[in-house]
Design an enzyme around this catalytic site. Structure first.
Site, PDB file in Angstrom:
ATOM      1  N   ARG A 196      -1.518  -2.001  -6.662  1.00 28.74           N
ATOM      2  CA  ARG A 196      -1.580  -3.124  -5.712  1.00 28.74           C
ATOM      3  C   ARG A 196      -2.444  -4.235  -6.308  1.00 28.74           C
ATOM      4  O   ARG A 196      -2.109  -5.417  -6.214  1.00 28.74           O
ATOM      5  CB  ARG A 196      -2.154  -2.641  -4.382  1.00 28.74           C
ATOM      6  CG  ARG A 196      -2.430  -3.724  -3.337  1.00 28.74           C
ATOM      7  CD  ARG A 196      -2.760  -3.057  -2.012  1.00 28.74           C
ATOM      8  NE  ARG A 196      -3.372  -3.950  -1.049  1.00 28.74           N
ATOM      9  CZ  ARG A 196      -2.717  -4.785  -0.253  1.00 28.74           C
ATOM     10  NH1 ARG A 196      -1.405  -4.869  -0.325  1.00 28.74           N
ATOM     11  NH2 ARG A 196      -3.361  -5.544   0.615  1.00 28.74           N
ATOM     12  N   LYS A 235      -1.969  -1.538   7.661  1.00 33.51           N
ATOM     13  CA  LYS A 235      -3.363  -1.107   7.775  1.00 33.51           C
ATOM     14  C   LYS A 235      -4.117  -1.971   8.777  1.00 33.51           C
ATOM     15  O   LYS A 235      -5.012  -1.484   9.485  1.00 33.51           O
ATOM     16  CB  LYS A 235      -4.031  -1.183   6.405  1.00 33.51           C
ATOM     17  CG  LYS A 235      -5.493  -0.772   6.384  1.00 33.51           C
ATOM     18  CD  LYS A 235      -6.065  -0.894   4.993  1.00 33.51           C
ATOM     19  CE  LYS A 235      -7.547  -0.531   4.967  1.00 33.51           C
ATOM     20  NZ  LYS A 235      -8.130  -0.665   3.606  1.00 33.51           N
ATOM     21  N   TYR A 294      -9.117  -8.380  -5.391  1.00 34.95           N
ATOM     22  CA  TYR A 294      -7.980  -7.789  -6.086  1.00 34.95           C
ATOM     23  C   TYR A 294      -7.482  -8.679  -7.220  1.00 34.95           C
ATOM     24  O   TYR A 294      -6.542  -8.333  -7.909  1.00 34.95           O
ATOM     25  CB  TYR A 294      -6.817  -7.568  -5.114  1.00 34.95           C
ATOM     26  CG  TYR A 294      -7.034  -6.436  -4.156  1.00 34.95           C
ATOM     27  CD1 TYR A 294      -6.593  -5.157  -4.454  1.00 34.95           C
ATOM     28  CD2 TYR A 294      -7.679  -6.635  -2.946  1.00 34.95           C
ATOM     29  CE1 TYR A 294      -6.774  -4.109  -3.570  1.00 34.95           C
ATOM     30  CE2 TYR A 294      -7.873  -5.598  -2.057  1.00 34.95           C
ATOM     31  CZ  TYR A 294      -7.417  -4.337  -2.366  1.00 34.95           C
ATOM     32  OH  TYR A 294      -7.605  -3.302  -1.493  1.00 34.95           O
ATOM     33  N   HIS A 350      -3.351  -9.590   3.219  1.00 32.51           N
ATOM     34  CA  HIS A 350      -4.801  -9.776   3.339  1.00 32.51           C
ATOM     35  C   HIS A 350      -5.093 -10.863   4.371  1.00 32.51           C
ATOM     36  O   HIS A 350      -4.496 -11.942   4.345  1.00 32.51           O
ATOM     37  CB  HIS A 350      -5.401 -10.181   1.998  1.00 32.51           C
ATOM     38  CG  HIS A 350      -5.495  -9.056   1.018  1.00 32.51           C
ATOM     39  ND1 HIS A 350      -4.525  -8.789   0.085  1.00 32.51           N
ATOM     40  CD2 HIS A 350      -6.454  -8.102   0.849  1.00 32.51           C
ATOM     41  CE1 HIS A 350      -4.878  -7.735  -0.630  1.00 32.51           C
ATOM     42  NE2 HIS A 350      -6.039  -7.306  -0.189  1.00 32.51           N
ATOM     43  N   HIS A 403      -3.722   2.901  -6.064  1.00 33.78           N
ATOM     44  CA  HIS A 403      -4.077   1.636  -5.411  1.00 33.78           C
ATOM     45  C   HIS A 403      -4.296   0.519  -6.434  1.00 33.78           C
ATOM     46  O   HIS A 403      -4.206  -0.661  -6.098  1.00 33.78           O
ATOM     47  CB  HIS A 403      -5.331   1.809  -4.557  1.00 33.78           C
ATOM     48  CG  HIS A 403      -5.543   0.713  -3.560  1.00 33.78           C
ATOM     49  ND1 HIS A 403      -4.792   0.584  -2.417  1.00 33.78           N
ATOM     50  CD2 HIS A 403      -6.412  -0.328  -3.543  1.00 33.78           C
ATOM     51  CE1 HIS A 403      -5.189  -0.471  -1.738  1.00 33.78           C
ATOM     52  NE2 HIS A 403      -6.178  -1.040  -2.397  1.00 33.78           N
ATOM     53  N   ARG A 415       0.843  -1.190   0.000  1.00 34.93           N
ATOM     54  CA  ARG A 415       0.000   0.000   0.000  1.00 34.93           C
ATOM     55  C   ARG A 415       0.882   1.246   0.000  1.00 34.93           C
ATOM     56  O   ARG A 415       2.051   1.202   0.393  1.00 34.93           O
ATOM     57  CB  ARG A 415      -0.915   0.014   1.227  1.00 34.93           C
ATOM     58  CG  ARG A 415      -1.830  -1.208   1.339  1.00 34.93           C
ATOM     59  CD  ARG A 415      -2.635  -1.149   2.632  1.00 34.93           C
ATOM     60  NE  ARG A 415      -3.547  -2.275   2.763  1.00 34.93           N
ATOM     61  CZ  ARG A 415      -3.248  -3.426   3.360  1.00 34.93           C
ATOM     62  NH1 ARG A 415      -2.031  -3.596   3.888  1.00 34.93           N
ATOM     63  NH2 ARG A 415      -4.132  -4.394   3.442  1.00 34.93           N
TER      64      ARG A 415
END
Length: 341
Positions: free
Chosen positions: A288, A224, A320, A311, A285, A199
């Site tokens: 990513r 995050k 994603y 994740h 983003h 990120r």
């Protein structure tokens, strides 16, 4: 009001109080049931004495927002963006309403108005923050609200996840635009995002002490999800990081603020769009997203990709992941060829 009934060889006790959910409990012994009724009534009576409805007339929604941004927001990782969001809340008319007059309908109207201005995801985050503010007020600040006014406000349906992939010619255009930039950190930042799936905040927090390039590893202490991780690095990623080590002198490998990086990215994209207009809708983003998709195309499985991307929920990981159908066709042909042999 209390009641006691004999039912199925047990005593069912019930206590009702205006403004409270009825409480019910069953007992084998009648004496125990009566004792529970007395204790419950005393508890509800104490709560009624502590309840001061006049305080709701003296307190506005803005008062809660200001206290929250002062006492709670500073302890959060995203405190800067949350503080700005609350600053915007304070400009709305409903922020001046007292807690005695605030209703779910005020936030329903706010939701509908905002949906005409921004995407559903933004509105969902706003409603979530407001609900948290009221919940903290009820549970931790002894604000005598019987219910959270956001509890029954319907959230809008979130848009489906983006499936934007980065095309090879778009990457070429971006890197060419970086060459015209006055900084020397945007290009390695873009390339590293594609190689690692990190990120933007994780990239900006990289420090020299976090690198173990001899073993192709990078530690990410702040994430995050608040769960530190160590990611394996590709040969290309190691090469990029070595060059960043050699040219920089700061402890941080990308010694810029998040806003400076964002502005540099937008300027770079604007220059690239002159040659390739379709790149205008690309977000940082999305790099990513591109990285995670490439990991799967290399043949990595879900746990392996999750170890790199961080994740925690496979369902989020799949959002994603948009594999190119032609690559899957090629893989199936290869499997069939080996089976036939």
């Amino acid at each position: 009001m209390a009641s006691l009934q004999r039912r199925n060889d047990k005593w069912q006790a019930r206590v009702r109080r205006l403004g409270h959910t009825p409480r019910t409990k069953s007992f084998i012994n009648r004496t125990d049931a009566l004792r529970w009724i007395r204790q419950t009534e005393q508890e509800l009576d104490r709560a009624a004495l502590a309840y001061d409805p006049s305080s709701l007339e003296r307190t506005t929604v803005a008062d809660l927002l200001r206290r929250y941004v002062r006492d709670v927001t500073p302890g959060k990782r995203g405190h800067a963006s949350e503080a700005k969001r609350i600053e915007v809340f304070l400009r709305y008319d409903w922020a001046n309403l007292t807690l005695a007059r605030i209703t779910p309908q005020a936030f329903t109207r706010h939701r509908d108005k905002r949906l005409r201005e921004v995407e559903a995801g933004t509105v969902i985050r706003e409603l979530g923050l407001l609900r948290t503010v009221f919940e903290v007020a009820r549970r931790e600040w002894d604000v005598p609200l019987h219910a959270n006014p956001l509890a029954n406000v319907r959230k809008p349906k979130a848009a489906s996840g983006r499936n934007r992939r980065l095309h090879a010619d778009e990457l070429t255009a971006l890197l060419a635009a970086c060459a015209d930039s006055r900084n020397d950190w945007l290009e390695p930042g873009i390339r590293l995002a594609i190689e690692t799936g990190m990120r933007r905040g994780e990239l900006l927090n990289m420090r020299r002490a976090d690198l173990d390039l001899a073993n192709h590893l990078l530690s990410i202490p702040e994430t995050k999800t608040d769960i530190p991780r160590t990611i394996p690095l590709s040969v290309n990623a190691v090469s990029i990081l070595r060059s960043m080590q050699a040219t920089g002198t700061d402890d941080r490998l990308l010694p810029v603020t998040a806003n400076a990086f964002r502005l540099a990215w937008e300027r770079c994209k604007h220059r690239a769009a002159k040659q390739m207009p379709g790149i205008a809708d690309l977000r940082f983003h999305d790099l990513r997203h591109e990285a995670v998709s490439r990991f799967f195309e290399l043949g990595l499985n879900v746990p392996e990709v999750a170890a790199i991307s961080g994740h925690r929920d496979p369902r989020m990981l799949f959002r994603y992941t948009h594999l190119k159908p032609e690559d899957i066709v090629a893989k199936l042909r290869g499997l069939n060829a080996r089976a036939a042999a």
